[in-house]
Design a protein around this motif. Structure first.
Motif, PDB file in Angstrom:
ATOM      1  N   PHE A  35      38.109 -63.371 -45.104  1.00  0.00           N
ATOM      2  CA  PHE A  35      39.104 -62.302 -44.927  1.00  0.00           C
ATOM      3  C   PHE A  35      39.880 -62.521 -43.621  1.00  0.00           C
ATOM      4  O   PHE A  35      41.104 -62.381 -43.576  1.00  0.00           O
ATOM      5  CB  PHE A  35      38.427 -60.934 -44.881  1.00  0.00           C
ATOM      6  CG  PHE A  35      37.746 -60.504 -46.159  1.00  0.00           C
ATOM      7  CD1 PHE A  35      38.045 -61.097 -47.378  1.00  0.00           C
ATOM      8  CD2 PHE A  35      36.790 -59.487 -46.133  1.00  0.00           C
ATOM      9  CE1 PHE A  35      37.415 -60.685 -48.556  1.00  0.00           C
ATOM     10  CE2 PHE A  35      36.167 -59.066 -47.296  1.00  0.00           C
ATOM     11  CZ  PHE A  35      36.464 -59.670 -48.508  1.00  0.00           C
ATOM     12  N   ASP A  36      39.144 -62.867 -42.574  1.00  0.00           N
ATOM     13  CA  ASP A  36      39.788 -63.037 -41.266  1.00  0.00           C
ATOM     14  C   ASP A  36      40.681 -64.273 -41.223  1.00  0.00           C
ATOM     15  O   ASP A  36      41.715 -64.278 -40.541  1.00  0.00           O
ATOM     16  CB  ASP A  36      38.731 -63.095 -40.166  1.00  0.00           C
ATOM     17  CG  ASP A  36      38.331 -61.710 -39.680  1.00  0.00           C
ATOM     18  OD1 ASP A  36      39.010 -60.731 -40.062  1.00  0.00           O
ATOM     19  OD2 ASP A  36      37.356 -61.600 -38.919  1.00  0.00           O
ATOM     20  N   ALA A  37      40.294 -65.320 -41.950  1.00  0.00           N
ATOM     21  CA  ALA A  37      41.140 -66.501 -42.004  1.00  0.00           C
ATOM     22  C   ALA A  37      42.496 -66.151 -42.623  1.00  0.00           C
ATOM     23  O   ALA A  37      43.546 -66.625 -42.156  1.00  0.00           O
ATOM     24  CB  ALA A  37      40.456 -67.604 -42.810  1.00  0.00           C
ATOM     25  N   ARG A  38      42.469 -65.317 -43.648  1.00  0.00           N
ATOM     26  CA  ARG A  38      43.721 -64.911 -44.284  1.00  0.00           C
ATOM     27  C   ARG A  38      44.569 -64.070 -43.333  1.00  0.00           C
ATOM     28  O   ARG A  38      45.786 -64.261 -43.243  1.00  0.00           O
ATOM     29  CB  ARG A  38      43.410 -64.116 -45.557  1.00  0.00           C
ATOM     30  CG  ARG A  38      44.643 -63.609 -46.300  1.00  0.00           C
ATOM     31  CD  ARG A  38      45.564 -64.735 -46.698  1.00  0.00           C
ATOM     32  NE  ARG A  38      46.729 -64.256 -47.449  1.00  0.00           N
ATOM     33  CZ  ARG A  38      47.927 -64.826 -47.397  1.00  0.00           C
ATOM     34  NH1 ARG A  38      48.115 -65.902 -46.613  1.00  0.00           N
ATOM     35  NH2 ARG A  38      48.935 -64.351 -48.100  1.00  0.00           N
ATOM     36  N   ALA A  69      42.496 -52.725 -44.430  1.00  0.00           N
ATOM     37  CA  ALA A  69      41.608 -53.884 -44.513  1.00  0.00           C
ATOM     38  C   ALA A  69      40.222 -53.564 -43.961  1.00  0.00           C
ATOM     39  O   ALA A  69      39.199 -53.994 -44.525  1.00  0.00           O
ATOM     40  CB  ALA A  69      42.219 -55.058 -43.767  1.00  0.00           C
ATOM     41  N   LEU A  70      40.157 -52.820 -42.856  1.00  0.00           N
ATOM     42  CA  LEU A  70      38.867 -52.428 -42.295  1.00  0.00           C
ATOM     43  C   LEU A  70      38.068 -51.581 -43.293  1.00  0.00           C
ATOM     44  O   LEU A  70      36.861 -51.792 -43.500  1.00  0.00           O
ATOM     45  CB  LEU A  70      39.073 -51.627 -41.008  1.00  0.00           C
ATOM     46  CG  LEU A  70      39.478 -52.411 -39.759  1.00  0.00           C
ATOM     47  CD1 LEU A  70      39.964 -51.453 -38.677  1.00  0.00           C
ATOM     48  CD2 LEU A  70      38.310 -53.260 -39.243  1.00  0.00           C
ATOM     49  N   ILE A  71      38.742 -50.626 -43.909  1.00  0.00           N
ATOM     50  CA  ILE A  71      38.064 -49.725 -44.843  1.00  0.00           C
ATOM     51  C   ILE A  71      37.603 -50.485 -46.080  1.00  0.00           C
ATOM     52  O   ILE A  71      36.468 -50.307 -46.547  1.00  0.00           O
ATOM     53  CB  ILE A  71      38.993 -48.552 -45.209  1.00  0.00           C
ATOM     54  CG1 ILE A  71      39.184 -47.653 -43.982  1.00  0.00           C
ATOM     55  CG2 ILE A  71      38.431 -47.743 -46.373  1.00  0.00           C
ATOM     56  CD1 ILE A  71      40.351 -46.700 -44.096  1.00  0.00           C
ATOM     57  N   PHE A 115      41.140 -58.214 -51.507  1.00  0.00           N
ATOM     58  CA  PHE A 115      41.560 -58.190 -50.104  1.00  0.00           C
ATOM     59  C   PHE A 115      43.050 -58.479 -49.994  1.00  0.00           C
ATOM     60  O   PHE A 115      43.750 -57.856 -49.185  1.00  0.00           O
ATOM     61  CB  PHE A 115      40.758 -59.207 -49.287  1.00  0.00           C
ATOM     62  CG  PHE A 115      41.052 -59.146 -47.818  1.00  0.00           C
ATOM     63  CD1 PHE A 115      40.494 -58.155 -47.032  1.00  0.00           C
ATOM     64  CD2 PHE A 115      41.911 -60.060 -47.222  1.00  0.00           C
ATOM     65  CE1 PHE A 115      40.783 -58.074 -45.670  1.00  0.00           C
ATOM     66  CE2 PHE A 115      42.203 -59.990 -45.869  1.00  0.00           C
ATOM     67  CZ  PHE A 115      41.636 -58.989 -45.093  1.00  0.00           C
ATOM     68  N   GLU A 116      43.556 -59.394 -50.813  1.00  0.00           N
ATOM     69  CA  GLU A 116      44.990 -59.701 -50.805  1.00  0.00           C
ATOM     70  C   GLU A 116      45.800 -58.463 -51.217  1.00  0.00           C
ATOM     71  O   GLU A 116      46.837 -58.159 -50.611  1.00  0.00           O
ATOM     72  CB  GLU A 116      45.283 -60.869 -51.751  1.00  0.00           C
ATOM     73  CG  GLU A 116      46.682 -61.430 -51.628  1.00  0.00           C
ATOM     74  CD  GLU A 116      46.923 -62.154 -50.306  1.00  0.00           C
ATOM     75  OE1 GLU A 116      48.111 -62.298 -49.942  1.00  0.00           O
ATOM     76  OE2 GLU A 116      45.954 -62.570 -49.641  1.00  0.00           O
ATOM     77  N   VAL A 117      45.337 -57.746 -52.232  1.00  0.00           N
ATOM     78  CA  VAL A 117      46.017 -56.528 -52.673  1.00  0.00           C
ATOM     79  C   VAL A 117      46.008 -55.482 -51.559  1.00  0.00           C
ATOM     80  O   VAL A 117      47.037 -54.896 -51.208  1.00  0.00           O
ATOM     81  CB  VAL A 117      45.368 -55.970 -53.948  1.00  0.00           C
ATOM     82  CG1 VAL A 117      45.915 -54.581 -54.267  1.00  0.00           C
ATOM     83  CG2 VAL A 117      45.601 -56.913 -55.129  1.00  0.00           C
ATOM     84  N   VAL A 118      44.826 -55.242 -50.995  1.00  0.00           N
ATOM     85  CA  VAL A 118      44.687 -54.240 -49.930  1.00  0.00           C
ATOM     86  C   VAL A 118      45.546 -54.604 -48.723  1.00  0.00           C
ATOM     87  O   VAL A 118      46.272 -53.766 -48.178  1.00  0.00           O
ATOM     88  CB  VAL A 118      43.201 -54.117 -49.504  1.00  0.00           C
ATOM     89  CG1 VAL A 118      43.074 -53.304 -48.223  1.00  0.00           C
ATOM     90  CG2 VAL A 118      42.381 -53.488 -50.611  1.00  0.00           C
TER      91      VAL A 118
END
Length: 344
Positions: A35-38, A69-71, A115-118
């Motif tokens: 997630f963080d790399a993105r 993203a955090l949530i 994650f991409e959607v969020v």
């Protein structure tokens, strides 16, 4: 084994007390690193940097591009942490942005695609920041249903929304609360027309006019950026913001994309009805609210009262039933979390 409906929270649930929750609880470091790399690719603060900050910042942590993203990460991490040997998740739902998390927990989106959607929708919301939101109760402190009061408030909202240059509508039907969204004229008119009750009416910082027609440009851009190919059949039944159920093996993936980036963005999100459907269609032993935070638990309890669940009439009745045999589990609370996870 106990059956459970999993409920994913939306915006406003990662607050000061949740700072550091990913570092403490996210069970898959490699996934979090992905997630963080993105986010690094996109020039955004990483979740580890946000979650590991020395102190909580309202300006930084409540921004749509960060909060969403955090949530999502906190909710999905909690989903992974549930003891599946003792808990059978029979359906998944969520509140507002929590619908994106529900799609991942229910298997209709991979974690990376969710994650991409969020992340995309959170960024679009922050970039546009059209209008705002406020929250106001229609239940008293005893949580007894007051349909007359609710009808009066909705009539007021409709009247204000019909005025020239005023935009106001029901954004989220949230248990005993009405989340309203609109432009400044509409929000200010409502605030001037209702009595102040404790801290209400309460504006929600860094929130746009979610779930109203004002979000049509955001929905259009989201549909252009996020392919229908990301969406697939769910592994578990998903209950959306209309109370509709998306069944495994019987769902149209394109229709799911269309709802998620259409109706779900621009029309009222009826969380109360989603919980009613969850209770009546699946009759679970437990309602598990994923983190972060614990604020959604009250809305779930109020929604169950409004649905006539187990004949519980009010807050005192809920507390009595919950004390005797806990059925509403907030994973943001250590004592309740321990009831549905293996030793962490």
């Amino acid at each position: 084994m106990k059956t459970a409906v999993l409920i994913c929270p939306g915006r406003g649930t990662y607050n000061k007390t949740e700072l550091g929750v990913l570092g403490r609880r996210f069970p898959d470091p490699a996934m979090l690193a992905g997630f963080d790399a993105r986010r690094s690719e996109l020039g955004q603060d990483t979740l580890c940097a946000l979650d590991g900050a020395a102190r909580y910042s309202m300006a930084r942590h409540t921004r749509g591009d960060n909060a969403s993203a955090l949530i999502f990460a906190a909710s999905y991490g909690d989903h992974l942490s549930i003891d599946r040997d003792g808990i059978d998740i029979v359906a998944v739902t969520g509140n507002s942005m929590g619908w994106y998390s529900a799609l991942a927990c229910g298997g209709a989106l991979s974690p990376q695609d969710a994650f991409e959607v969020v992340n995309t929708m959170g960024q679009l919301m922050q970039d546009s920041l059209i209008g705002g939101q406020l929250i106001y109760p229609h239940m008293g402190d005893d949580w007894r249903p007051d349909p007359g009061r609710r009808a009066e408030l909705l009539a007021l909202v409709a009247g204000i929304g019909a005025r020239p240059d005023h935009a106001l509508a029901l954004s989220i039907d949230l248990g005993g609360m009405l989340v309203l969204a609109g432009n400044e004229a509409g929000l200010a008119a409502f605030e001037a027309a209702v009595p102040v009750l404790d801290r209400f009416p309460m504006r929600l910082p860094n929130h746009a006019a979610f779930h109203t027609h004002l979000m049509a440009p955001v929905a259009e851009t989201g549909r252009a950026r996020l392919s229908p190919e990301l969406f697939g059949q769910p592994d578990l039944p998903l209950i959306d913001g209309r109370g509709a159920i998306w069944w495994p093996g019987a769902s149209d993936a394109h229709a799911l994309w269309d709802y998620t980036l259409g109706h779900q963005v621009t029309e009222t999100y009826d969380f109360t009805h989603a919980i009613r459907v969850a209770a009546r269609e699946f009759a679970p032993d437990l309602f598990i609210v994923a983190g972060p935070g614990t604020t959604l638990g009250g809305a779930v309890a109020q929604s169950l009262i409004l649905s006539g669940w187990r004949g519980i009439p009010d807050k005192a009745g809920f507390q009595t039933t919950q004390t005797e045999a806990p059925f509403l589990i907030s994973m943001g609370r250590d004592d309740q979390r321990a009831l549905v996870t293996k030793g962490e």
